[in-house]
Design an enzyme around this catalytic site. Sequence first.
Site, short mmCIF file in Angstrom:
data_model
loop_
_atom_site.label_atom_id
_atom_site.label_comp_id
_atom_site.label_asym_id
_atom_site.label_seq_id
_atom_site.Cartn_x
_atom_site.Cartn_y
_atom_site.Cartn_z
N LYS A 175 0.84 -1.21 0.00
CA LYS A 175 0.00 0.00 0.00
C LYS A 175 0.87 1.26 0.00
CE LYS A 175 -3.47 2.86 0.71
NZ LYS A 175 -4.55 3.17 -0.21
N LYS A 243 0.09 11.71 5.36
CA LYS A 243 0.39 10.61 6.30
C LYS A 243 1.06 9.45 5.56
CE LYS A 243 -2.68 7.74 6.69
NZ LYS A 243 -3.18 6.41 6.31
#
EC number: 1.1.1.60
Length: 297
Positions: A175, A243
Amino acid sequence: MSNALPKVAWIGLGIMGSPMSENLIKAGYQVTGYTLEQDKLDRLAAVGGTAAASIAEAVRDADVVITMVPASPQVEAIAYGPDGILENARSGALLIDMSSITPQTSVDLAKAAKDKGIRVLDAPVSGGEAGAIEAVLSIMVGGEQADFDQAKPVFEALGKTIVLCGPHGSGQTVKAANQLIVAVNIQACAEAVVFLEKSGVDLKAALDVLGGGLAGSTVLARKKDNFLGRDFKPGFRIDLHHKDMGIVTDAARNVGAALPVGAVVAQLVASLRAQGDGGLDHSALLRAVERLSGTRI
């Protein structure tokens, strides 16, 4: 028939979690949800789910617990402690964390859960809000093969490309790589848009023909209308991509991989956030290029 399906608890009903949980309900699953916003709980109940008043209540009878929250601190907050998932889910339950967090957080969670007899998969997704709604998400999974096999029908109600990538944390690593590619791709598209517009070219025509060649990408196809209409309503917020760029740059440092272009794009994302654009869609990287190019926003 539906009685044979595992009972599902869903924690976190945001931009991604709400449509994903609804797709499980459509597929015949009993879903009990918990989230912080009452209107999201009402939405779940309206489509046939059950709203719970706490995490403990949501997970108590669940065979499968799915979590979809913004980042590592939230995963830790809902998993640990007396009111958390690990203390309140039954032994033998399967915890599937679909949040995008640091690989290390996933590894630690799997270890802590094992002591409680709870099995864990990290299963972050790619495809954004549209992919969640259409149930065509790409799901990258870390964990044990047997747990992956058991979770496969659940994943198939949520996404299209479903791959076990390796042990705990591997889904998060893939990811992170996904978010690196997406950010760099959006940045390249944004630079092209400003270059094309300043050159006086018909932007729609240009993006159409670019989309058909080697420059075409899922990013360009999905974000073209955002660029054309300067529509930055969030499908995936800059805050969250910020993030994720932190996760990938940190993880890459730990393994000794250099990300020269990724590091630059991470700084561009950070600058957008510093300018107050954190709540916008990540296609708003276009705004950063416009500022650098002296275009009035």
